[in-house]
Design a protein around this motif. Structure first.
Motif, PDB file in Angstrom:
ATOM      1  N   ALA A 207       0.859  -1.192   0.000  1.00  0.00           N
ATOM      2  CA  ALA A 207       0.000   0.000   0.000  1.00  0.00           C
ATOM      3  C   ALA A 207       0.891   1.237   0.000  1.00  0.00           C
ATOM      4  CB  ALA A 207      -0.914   0.005   1.217  1.00  0.00           C
ATOM      5  N   ILE A 208       0.521   2.227  -0.807  1.00  0.00           N
ATOM      6  CA  ILE A 208       1.265   3.493  -0.883  1.00  0.00           C
ATOM      7  C   ILE A 208       0.293   4.626  -0.573  1.00  0.00           C
ATOM      8  CG2 ILE A 208       2.573   5.066  -2.344  1.00  0.00           C
ATOM      9  CD1 ILE A 208       3.367   2.661  -4.063  1.00  0.00           C
ATOM     10  N   LEU A 209       0.704   5.504   0.347  1.00  0.00           N
ATOM     11  CA  LEU A 209      -0.090   6.676   0.711  1.00  0.00           C
ATOM     12  C   LEU A 209       0.800   7.908   0.582  1.00  0.00           C
ATOM     13  CD1 LEU A 209      -2.713   7.911   2.055  1.00  0.00           C
ATOM     14  CD2 LEU A 209      -1.504   7.613   4.242  1.00  0.00           C
ATOM     15  N   ILE A 210       0.321   8.911  -0.149  1.00  0.00           N
ATOM     16  CA  ILE A 210       1.107  10.131  -0.357  1.00  0.00           C
ATOM     17  C   ILE A 210       0.258  11.348   0.021  1.00  0.00           C
ATOM     18  CG2 ILE A 210       2.500  11.461  -1.975  1.00  0.00           C
ATOM     19  CD1 ILE A 210       2.618   8.998  -3.784  1.00  0.00           C
ATOM     20  N   ASP A 211       0.834  12.225   0.819  1.00  0.00           N
ATOM     21  CA  ASP A 211       0.158  13.466   1.181  1.00  0.00           C
ATOM     22  C   ASP A 211      -0.160  14.257  -0.091  1.00  0.00           C
ATOM     23  OD1 ASP A 211      -0.334  15.556   3.516  1.00  0.00           O
ATOM     24  OD2 ASP A 211       0.673  16.616   1.882  1.00  0.00           O
ATOM     25  N   THR A 213      -0.166  17.382  -0.800  1.00  0.00           N
ATOM     26  CA  THR A 213       0.811  18.427  -1.128  1.00  0.00           C
ATOM     27  C   THR A 213       2.088  17.827  -1.702  1.00  0.00           C
ATOM     28  OG1 THR A 213      -0.041  19.838   0.640  1.00  0.00           O
ATOM     29  CG2 THR A 213       2.159  20.355  -0.216  1.00  0.00           C
ATOM     30  N   ILE A 214       2.549  16.731  -1.093  1.00  0.00           N
ATOM     31  CA  ILE A 214       3.764  16.063  -1.571  1.00  0.00           C
ATOM     32  C   ILE A 214       3.550  15.525  -2.985  1.00  0.00           C
ATOM     33  CG2 ILE A 214       5.361  14.143  -1.176  1.00  0.00           C
ATOM     34  CD1 ILE A 214       5.578  16.441   0.819  1.00  0.00           C
ATOM     35  N   ALA A 215       2.391  14.943  -3.218  1.00  0.00           N
ATOM     36  CA  ALA A 215       2.090  14.384  -4.540  1.00  0.00           C
ATOM     37  C   ALA A 215       2.150  15.465  -5.611  1.00  0.00           C
ATOM     38  CB  ALA A 215       0.714  13.723  -4.517  1.00  0.00           C
ATOM     39  N   LYS A 216       1.638  16.663  -5.285  1.00  0.00           N
ATOM     40  CA  LYS A 216       1.637  17.756  -6.261  1.00  0.00           C
ATOM     41  C   LYS A 216       3.022  18.366  -6.430  1.00  0.00           C
ATOM     42  CE  LYS A 216      -3.204  18.964  -5.387  1.00  0.00           C
ATOM     43  NZ  LYS A 216      -4.126  19.986  -4.810  1.00  0.00           N
ATOM     44  N   ASP A 217       3.681  18.634  -5.295  1.00  0.00           N
ATOM     45  CA  ASP A 217       4.993  19.292  -5.352  1.00  0.00           C
ATOM     46  C   ASP A 217       6.054  18.437  -6.039  1.00  0.00           C
ATOM     47  OD1 ASP A 217       3.850  21.400  -4.069  1.00  0.00           O
ATOM     48  OD2 ASP A 217       4.752  20.992  -2.102  1.00  0.00           O
ATOM     49  N   LYS A 218       6.006  17.118  -5.799  1.00  0.00           N
ATOM     50  CA  LYS A 218       7.029  16.236  -6.356  1.00  0.00           C
ATOM     51  C   LYS A 218       6.530  15.434  -7.561  1.00  0.00           C
ATOM     52  CE  LYS A 218       9.667  15.744  -2.088  1.00  0.00           C
ATOM     53  NZ  LYS A 218      10.877  16.390  -2.657  1.00  0.00           N
ATOM     54  N   GLY A 223      -0.708   5.456  -7.860  1.00  0.00           N
ATOM     55  CA  GLY A 223      -1.166   4.435  -8.808  1.00  0.00           C
ATOM     56  C   GLY A 223      -0.093   4.057  -9.809  1.00  0.00           C
ATOM     57  N   LYS A 224       0.629   5.078 -10.309  1.00  0.00           N
ATOM     58  CA  LYS A 224       1.699   4.815 -11.276  1.00  0.00           C
ATOM     59  C   LYS A 224       2.868   4.091 -10.616  1.00  0.00           C
ATOM     60  CE  LYS A 224       0.711   8.649 -14.433  1.00  0.00           C
ATOM     61  NZ  LYS A 224       1.234   9.913 -15.027  1.00  0.00           N
ATOM     62  N   LEU A 225       3.172   4.446  -9.370  1.00  0.00           N
ATOM     63  CA  LEU A 225       4.251   3.772  -8.655  1.00  0.00           C
ATOM     64  C   LEU A 225       3.939   2.289  -8.462  1.00  0.00           C
ATOM     65  CD1 LEU A 225       5.159   6.427  -5.933  1.00  0.00           C
ATOM     66  CD2 LEU A 225       6.596   5.683  -7.833  1.00  0.00           C
ATOM     67  N   ILE A 226       2.673   2.005  -8.193  1.00  0.00           N
ATOM     68  CA  ILE A 226       2.257   0.603  -8.036  1.00  0.00           C
ATOM     69  C   ILE A 226       2.493  -0.161  -9.328  1.00  0.00           C
ATOM     70  CG2 ILE A 226       0.199  -0.861  -7.916  1.00  0.00           C
ATOM     71  CD1 ILE A 226       1.090  -0.117  -5.170  1.00  0.00           C
ATOM     72  N   LYS A 227       2.048   0.401 -10.433  1.00  0.00           N
ATOM     73  CA  LYS A 227       2.139  -0.297 -11.718  1.00  0.00           C
ATOM     74  C   LYS A 227       3.561  -0.366 -12.264  1.00  0.00           C
ATOM     75  CE  LYS A 227      -2.617   0.827 -13.011  1.00  0.00           C
ATOM     76  NZ  LYS A 227      -3.507   1.580 -13.934  1.00  0.00           N
ATOM     77  N   GLN A 228       4.313   0.730 -12.110  1.00  0.00           N
ATOM     78  CA  GLN A 228       5.637   0.798 -12.729  1.00  0.00           C
ATOM     79  C   GLN A 228       6.758   0.254 -11.848  1.00  0.00           C
ATOM     80  OE1 GLN A 228       6.068   4.939 -13.812  1.00  0.00           O
ATOM     81  NE2 GLN A 228       4.301   4.889 -15.194  1.00  0.00           N
ATOM     82  N   GLY A 238      -2.030  -4.048  -9.492  1.00  0.00           N
ATOM     83  CA  GLY A 238      -2.874  -3.265  -8.598  1.00  0.00           C
ATOM     84  C   GLY A 238      -3.113  -1.900  -9.195  1.00  0.00           C
ATOM     85  N   GLY A 239      -3.510  -0.973  -8.354  1.00  0.00           N
ATOM     86  CA  GLY A 239      -3.790   0.374  -8.831  1.00  0.00           C
ATOM     87  C   GLY A 239      -4.471   1.178  -7.750  1.00  0.00           C
ATOM     88  N   GLY A 240      -4.975   2.333  -8.135  1.00  0.00           N
ATOM     89  CA  GLY A 240      -5.652   3.184  -7.165  1.00  0.00           C
ATOM     90  C   GLY A 240      -5.637   4.622  -7.617  1.00  0.00           C
ATOM     91  N   GLN A 241      -5.695   5.506  -6.643  1.00  0.00           N
ATOM     92  CA  GLN A 241      -5.708   6.926  -6.941  1.00  0.00           C
ATOM     93  C   GLN A 241      -4.290   7.496  -6.848  1.00  0.00           C
ATOM     94  OE1 GLN A 241      -8.490   8.388  -4.051  1.00  0.00           O
ATOM     95  NE2 GLN A 241     -10.273   7.564  -5.136  1.00  0.00           N
ATOM     96  N   SER A 242      -4.167   8.769  -7.113  1.00  0.00           N
ATOM     97  CA  SER A 242      -2.832   9.377  -7.115  1.00  0.00           C
ATOM     98  C   SER A 242      -2.223   9.446  -5.715  1.00  0.00           C
ATOM     99  CB  SER A 242      -2.900  10.786  -7.711  1.00  0.00           C
ATOM    100  OG  SER A 242      -3.767  11.610  -6.938  1.00  0.00           O
ATOM    101  N   THR A 243      -3.066   9.455  -4.688  1.00  0.00           N
ATOM    102  CA  THR A 243      -2.540   9.565  -3.320  1.00  0.00           C
ATOM    103  C   THR A 243      -2.672   8.281  -2.506  1.00  0.00           C
ATOM    104  OG1 THR A 243      -4.660  10.461  -2.558  1.00  0.00           O
ATOM    105  CG2 THR A 243      -2.967  12.049  -3.212  1.00  0.00           C
TER     106      THR A 243
END
Length: 267
Positions: A207-211, A213-218, A223-228, A238-243
């Motif tokens: 499972a990946i969780l991103i704040d 603000t962090i998701a936007k700034d960086k 979802g892409k991290l899961i797949k790639q 797997g997959g999911g949302q951006s955060t």
């Protein structure tokens, strides 16, 4: 309604009604009110089976008993919808129905013996109530455990490039628990990047969780991290949302590498 159908049919069986079979021109049979299927193709001459003209008269090509008494007994075993407003029943008659009754009686006796009661319905209802109570208690224990795990993970977090990074392999029973831990962490801190893994029965969960603000700034996308990044390492998907995103895989041998590669994206 099903029991009512059984009662009606068995009443007609006991009445020992003679079964009358005629071959008639289709138009004549239809004038008699013989039941037939709309859309079905029939020849000019049709076979009409009557069991009490006031009860059952229909087009039928099957083989029939000379009188209804020979059927013996009728019982419905199942019913299901086959189209809008149309239901189909399956039933047994004669010796097959008697065998069905015998099996059900035997099963009923076994249930009473297992439950040590003469009223299995009441005992089963009590078991269901007890199960519901235990499930609620278990949910409470799980919620407390998840809250504690989240608290401990936040306490052990490390700061990487101004980001509160939490990367850990945790012991859980199912992949959904990882997502619950992520939600719990979200309520405890901010400016976070969370990468959680678990080995569950030789399989992997991530499972990946991103704040936000962090998701936007960086420019990060869970979802892409899961797949790639994650999917190739755990031989899964797997997959999911951006955060928030999750994955499951067949290989749990690379979970430390999963955490290391995910942490690297913010270094």
């Amino acid at each position: 309604e099903l029991r009512k159908v059984e009662e009606i049919v068995n009443e007609k069986i006991r009445a020992n009604i003679p079964v009358d079979i005629q071959e008639l021109p289709k138009e004549e049979a239809m004038k008699l009110g013989a039941m037939h299927l709309f859309g079905e193709k029939y020849g000019d001459i049709v076979r009409v089976v009557t069991m009490d003209a006031e009860f059952s008269r229909e087009f039928c090509g099957g083989t029939h008993v000379p009188n209804t008494g020979m059927i013996g007994v009728f019982t419905i075993t199942s019913e299901a919808a086959v189209a809008a407003g149309v239901r189909r029943i399956e039933a047994l008659t004669g010796s097959a129905a008697i065998q069905y009754f015998a099996e059900r009686v035997s099963q009923s006796k076994q249930v009473m013996e297992l439950l040590k009661t003469k009223d299995p319905i009441k005992s089963i209802e009590k078991l269901r109530e007890d199960k519901a109570i235990l499930e609620r208690k278990l949910e409470g224990f799980e919620a407390k455990e998840i809250a504690q795990i989240a608290k401990d993970l936040v306490a052990k977090s490390e700061t990487i490039n101004s980001v509160q990074c939490i990367g850990a392999n945790v012991e859980v029973d199912n992949g959904d628990a990882l997502k619950k831990i992520c939600f719990a962490i979200k309520g405890l801190t901010s400016n976070y990047f969370v990468a959680l893994t678990a080995s569950i029965g030789a399989k992997s969960a991530v499972a990946i969780l991103i704040d936000d603000t962090i998701a936007k700034d960086k420019n990060l996308d869970a979802g892409k991290l899961i797949k790639q990044t994650v999917a190739p390492l755990i031989k899964g998907g797997g997959g999911g949302q951006s955060t928030l995103a999750t994955a499951g895989g067949q290989d749990a041998s690379n979970l430390d590498k999963v955490i290391a590669e995910l942490k690297a994206v913010i270094e």
